[in-house]
Design a protein around this motif. Sequence first.
Motif, PDB file in Angstrom:
ATOM      1  N   THR A 158       0.834  -1.204   0.000  1.00 20.90           N
ATOM      2  CA  THR A 158       0.000   0.000   0.000  1.00 20.90           C
ATOM      3  C   THR A 158       0.869   1.254   0.000  1.00 20.90           C
ATOM      4  O   THR A 158       1.593   1.520   0.955  1.00 20.90           O
ATOM      5  N   THR A 159       0.764   1.986  -1.079  1.00 25.70           N
ATOM      6  CA  THR A 159       1.519   3.236  -1.198  1.00 25.70           C
ATOM      7  C   THR A 159       0.868   4.295  -0.333  1.00 25.70           C
ATOM      8  O   THR A 159      -0.336   4.475  -0.359  1.00 25.70           O
ATOM      9  N   GLN A 160       1.680   4.993   0.444  1.00 24.38           N
ATOM     10  CA  GLN A 160       1.130   6.066   1.271  1.00 24.38           C
ATOM     11  C   GLN A 160       0.571   7.163   0.397  1.00 24.38           C
ATOM     12  O   GLN A 160       1.153   7.564  -0.604  1.00 24.38           O
ATOM     13  N   GLU A 161      -0.591   7.619   0.830  1.00 27.48           N
ATOM     14  CA  GLU A 161      -1.282   8.631   0.041  1.00 27.48           C
ATOM     15  C   GLU A 161      -0.749  10.017   0.347  1.00 27.48           C
ATOM     16  O   GLU A 161      -0.159  10.245   1.383  1.00 27.48           O
ATOM     17  N   GLY A 162      -1.002  10.935  -0.556  1.00 23.62           N
ATOM     18  CA  GLY A 162      -0.685  12.336  -0.303  1.00 23.62           C
ATOM     19  C   GLY A 162       0.569  12.810  -1.012  1.00 23.62           C
ATOM     20  O   GLY A 162       1.224  12.027  -1.719  1.00 23.62           O
TER      21      GLY A 162
END
Lengths: 126, 126
Positions: free
Chosen positions: A120-124
């Motif tokens: 899961t790629t960190q958002e933002g």
Amino acid sequence: MFLTVDPQSPITLYEQLAASVRAGILDGSIAHGERLPSARELAGSLDLNVHTVLRAYQALREEGLLDLRRGRGAVITAPSRDLAEVTAALDALIGAASAARIGPDTLISLVRARLSSTQTTQEGPR
Amino acid sequence: MFLTVDPQSPITLYEQLAASVRAGILDGSIAHGERLPSARELAGSLDLNVHTVLRAYQALREEGLLDLRRGRGAVITAPSRDLAEVTAALDALIGAASAARIGPDTLISLVRARLSSTQTTQEGPR
DNA sequence: GTATTGTTCTAGTTGAAGTAGAACAAGTGG
DNA sequence: CCACTTGTTCTACTTCAACTAGAACAATAC
């Protein structure tokens, strides 16, 4: 800015609200740096409890989309994205699923499975 | 046939089980015409209540994936699908979302929004 | 007939979601 | 400095879906 919530939906209120904000950020109707209504204010206009709104806000903060501070309110920290490719890919997926006669629930399951199997790629913003 | 369930997941048990069966149908590990374990049996091996398993079965029946009859059990009515295009489209979507730094929750929201705005095609064979 | 299996019913527990109200702390703006 | 705003934290209560549990019943298989 159109933040809405449906009390009849099976999806929880705070999740609906969070989704509404995410959508607004994505399509640009909520700009980077913009300030959301205060929790009490929004709770009043949506006829929700303050805690429910705050719960949505905190979820968004944990995703890195929002900056929350007392006295100041909720400020968008995430920029709008270029959704062209995502929208195109999404349309392609819906089309392929429809052609294969795959129903909504099944498709959501598939997406979830793929997401949880991937890192899961960190958002933002970076 | 690998039907599993995680009691710790935020997703409900019956929904997890249903998703597990759907996935099995799609990838062919559960064939058309095949009979699923009886509710009592499956409940025993997954350490669930019979009603929880039946709830999953009934959800699948409503989607047209399963045929339920007393004495006979649960039989798959939906054929395996060709998932090549769907998988490809799904990979493209995940890739595009990752590139746009869109998080899992946001992506799920997007898919859901697109699904509910489209006419939901009934699942299963014609 | 007997065993299997889904269907239906009642009943209870659990936990998340939502509501409600209050006190508190950090920031804003005069 | 002061009043106001706004998020934070706390306790307490209600509601409802999910889940468990057990029983009786009906259709099917063998």
